[in-house]
Design an enzyme around this catalytic site. Structure first.
Site, PDB file in Angstrom:
ATOM      1  N   PHE A 168      13.284  54.530  -0.723  1.00 35.61           N
ATOM      2  CA  PHE A 168      12.029  54.155  -0.468  1.00 35.61           C
ATOM      3  C   PHE A 168      10.877  55.088  -0.162  1.00 35.61           C
ATOM      4  CE2 PHE A 168       8.293  52.761   2.016  1.00 35.61           C
ATOM      5  CZ  PHE A 168       7.938  51.371   1.382  1.00 35.61           C
ATOM      6  N   ASP A 253      11.664  63.610   1.513  1.00 31.36           N
ATOM      7  CA  ASP A 253      10.642  62.815   2.305  1.00 31.36           C
ATOM      8  C   ASP A 253      11.393  62.419   3.631  1.00 31.36           C
ATOM      9  OD1 ASP A 253       9.703  60.461   3.034  1.00 31.36           O
ATOM     10  OD2 ASP A 253       9.500  59.147   1.279  1.00 31.36           O
ATOM     11  N   LYS A 282       5.018  58.944   9.291  1.00 31.45           N
ATOM     12  CA  LYS A 282       5.184  57.872  10.610  1.00 31.45           C
ATOM     13  C   LYS A 282       4.808  58.562  11.895  1.00 31.45           C
ATOM     14  CE  LYS A 282       7.316  54.190   8.151  1.00 31.45           C
ATOM     15  NZ  LYS A 282       7.767  54.392   6.810  1.00 31.45           N
TER      16      LYS A 282
HETATM   17  C1  LIG Z   1       7.483  54.264   5.411  1.00 32.94           C
HETATM   18  C2  LIG Z   1       7.820  55.234   4.562  1.00 32.94           C
HETATM   19  C3  LIG Z   1       6.930  55.903   3.681  1.00 32.94           C
HETATM   20  C4  LIG Z   1       5.492  55.156   3.379  1.00 32.94           C
HETATM   21  O1  LIG Z   1       4.811  55.505   4.303  1.00 32.94           O
HETATM   22  P1  LIG Z   1       3.473  54.595   4.368  1.00 32.94           P
HETATM   23  O2  LIG Z   1       2.814  55.168   5.665  1.00 32.94           O
HETATM   24  O3  LIG Z   1       3.593  53.011   4.772  1.00 32.94           O
HETATM   25  O4  LIG Z   1       2.626  54.622   3.240  1.00 32.94           O
HETATM   26  C5  LIG Z   1       7.481  56.648   2.671  1.00 32.94           C
HETATM   27  N1  LIG Z   1       8.851  57.076   2.654  1.00 32.94           N
HETATM   28  C6  LIG Z   1       9.516  56.780   3.780  1.00 32.94           C
HETATM   29  C7  LIG Z   1      10.932  57.549   3.696  1.00 32.94           C
HETATM   30  C8  LIG Z   1       8.848  55.891   4.550  1.00 32.94           C
HETATM   31  O5  LIG Z   1       9.950  55.634   5.515  1.00 32.94           O
END
Ligand SMILES: *Cc1c(COP(=O)(O)O)cnc(C)c1O
Length: 428
Positions: A168, A253, A282
C-alpha cells in the site's frame, strides 16, 4: 482600519460564534444527528464513520455523545504524541500567529531546520536532500517521479518499477500504481505504467525481477495495510545488493513505520543498509498534515532538477513547525524507549490470549490474527467497550496507538480484550 499599515488584524474571538461552538464541542448535536448530516454532505468513499469525535487529550478521545475511548489506532499511526499535546499545540499556534504560509518562492526557518533535523536523524550522508509534501501519497508521488528520472547512470530511459504484492503506497494515481490491491486499482485504470508486483518477501522473485531495465524497487519494511506484515530478515539487505548492482533505486516507504513507530526513527534502521530514498508522513507532524521524501546522497538527490516537481502547501511554516515540535518531544520525553517497553508488553500479553493465533509487528505497530473471521465485529465491540482498534483484514486486528501509550493503558485493553472477542463472536 488599514491592516497593510499596521500589520495587525482586529482581535478575533471564538466565543459565541458558530465556528467556535463547533471547535469547542459545545453544541448539543448528537452523534446520530451529525452522522445523518454527514451522509447527505460528505462523499461516500469512507462508508459511514464509526463515531463523531469532538475532543482528545493524550491517548483518550471523546465522541459527540460524551463517551470516552482509549485510542489504540492513533488516527492510523498519525497521533504520535496523542491528542492535543501541549507543546506541539503551542508551537503550532505560535507559528500560525507569526507566519502561517508563504509560497515556495520563499522559505522559512522551520522548513530549513526540519530538513536538517530529518537528515540528522536518518544519518544521511553529505548531498542528501528533503522534499516536503502534505501526505504520504504525495511523498510517494515525488518518489515515483524520482524513479522515472533514474537511468542507472546510462542514457537509456528505464520505466520498470518493482513493488510487492500486498503493498500500500497511497491513493493518487502514481502511488496507486504502486499499490497492489486490485479493488483500489481496477476502477481507475489506466494507471501510470511500468509497475510490476512480485510475491511478498521472496528474495528469489526479487532476484529474477531486478535487472538493468528496473528504475526502482519500492518496499515497506512492514506492510501496514496488509495486516502488519514485516519483510523477512535479510530481505532489505538483499534488495539493497540487487538494486545497487544494476543501478536501480531502493526506495523505502516508511510513511507508516517511520518516526518512532517501531521504537526507532526508521524501521529499516536495524537492517544496516542505506536506501536511496525514504518517504515519511503519518507520524511526522504529530497529527498535523506533512510528508517528506528524503533522498540519500548527491546522485539520487539531483535526479529531480529545478522546475521538475512542486507543491503549494508542502513544507509550509506551520507544518514544519509541527514536525519539529513532534520530533523534539519524542526525543526529550524518551518516547522511543516507551515504544519498546509498551510494545513488548502488548505483544507478549496478546500472544497468550485465547483466540489470538499470531502476533506480528514491532514497537507500537502491532497486528494480530484471530481464530475466526470476526475482526470487523471486534472493532464494533471494542468501541462499545471504549477502545478504538482497526481491522485491516477479516481476522486481523491492527494497533497503532500514540507512542506515549502507557503500560497501564495497554493493560486495560488487554484485560478487556477476551470479553470484546467473545462479544464479537456472539454477534456473528
Ligand atoms: C498511509 C500510507 C500511505 C498514504 O499516506 P496518505 O497520507 O494517506 O496519503 C502510503 N504508504 C503507506 C505505507 C501508508 O501506510
Amino acid at each position: 482600519m488599514n491592516q497593510t499599515r499596521t500589520g495587525t488584524h482586529a482581535a478575533g474571538t471564538l466565543e459565541k460564534t458558530p465556528v467556535g461552538d463547533l471547535v469547542d464541542g459545545k453544541g448539543h448535536t448528537s452523534g446520530a444527528d451529525w452522522l445523518a448530516r454527514y451522509s447527505t454532505s460528505l462523499m461516500g468513499v469512507f462508508g459511514t464513520p464509526q463515531r463523531v469525535l469532538v475532543r482528545g487529550a493524550g491517548c483518550l478521545v471523546w465522541d459527540a455523545d460524551g463517551k470516552e475511548y482509549l485510542d489504540l489506532l492513533g488516527g492510523i499511526a498519525v497521533n504520535a504524541l496523542g491528542h492535543a499535546h501541549p507543546f506541539v499545540t503551542s508551537v503550532i499556534s505560535s507559528q500560525l500567529a507569526t507566519l502561517g504560509h508563504v509560497s515556495n518562492f520563499f522559505t522559512s526557518p522551520t522548513q530549513i531546520a526540519l530538513a536538517e533535523k530529518l537528515l540528522d536523524l536518518t544519518d544521511a550522508p553529505a548531498g542528501s536532500k528533503v522534499f516536503f509534501t502534505n501526505s504520504g501519497t504525495e511523498a510517494n508521488e515525488a518518489a515515483f517521479k524520482l524513479a522515472r528520472r533514474n537511468t542507472g547512470g546510462s542514457d537509456k530511459k528505464r520505466t520498470k518499477i518493482i513493488a510487492l504484492e500486498g503493498a500500500f503506497h497511497g491513493r493518487t494515481m502514481g502511488a496507486l500504481a504502486l499499490t497492489a490491491k486490485e479493488a483500489y486499482r481496477a476502477p481507475f485504470e489506466p494507471l501510470p505504467g511500468g509497475v510490476v508486483h512480485i510475491p511478498f518477501g521472496d528474495v528469489e522473485a526479487l532476484k529474477d525481477a531486478v535487472d538493468e531495465s528496473v528504475a526502482a524497487v519500492f518496499l515497506e519494511p512492514i506492510q501496514g495495510e496488509a495486516g502488519v506484515r514485516p519483510l523477512p530478515p535479510g530481505y532489505l539487505r538483499a534488495a539493497r545488493e540487487l538494486t545497487a548492482r544494476v543501478g536501480a533505486l531502493l526506495i523505502l516507504d516508511e510513511v507508516q513505520t517511520g518516526i518512532g513507530r517501531t521504537g526507532k526513527w526508521l524501521a529499516s534502521e536495524d537492517s544496516g543498509i542505506m536506501p536511496d530514498a525514504v518517504t515519511l508522513a503519518k507520524g511526522l507532524g504529530g497529527g498535523f498534515p506533512i510528508g517528506a521524501l528524503i533522498t540519500f546522497g548527491d546522485g539520487t538527490s539531483s535526479l529531480l532538477s529545478a522546475g521538475q516537481h512542486g507543491t503549494t502547501f508542502g513544507g509550509n511554516p506551520v507544518a514544519t513547525a509541527a514536525a519539529l515540535a513532534t520530533l523534539h518531544a519524542i526525543e526529550s520525553q524518551r518516547v522511543l524507549e516507551n515504544v519498546d517497553v509498551v510494545g513488548e508488553h502488548l505483544r507478549a500479553r496478546l500472544a497468550s490470549i485465547e483466540g489470538v493465533t499470531e502476533v506480528r509487528g514491532e514497537g507500537l505497530l502491532i497486528g494480530f490474527d484471530l481464530d475466526a473471521d470476526v475482526a470487523p465485529a471486534v472493532v464494533t465491540a471494542g468501541l462499545e467497550a471504549g477502545f478504538i482498534v482497526n481491522s485491516p483484514g477479516p481476522r486481523t486486528i491492527r494497533l497503532a496507538p500514540p507512542l506515549v501509550l502507557t503500560k497501564d493503558q495497554a493493560s486495560t485493553f488487554l484485560a478487556a480484550f477476551p470479553a470484546i472477542l467473545q462479544t464479537a463472536k456472539d454477534a456473528q
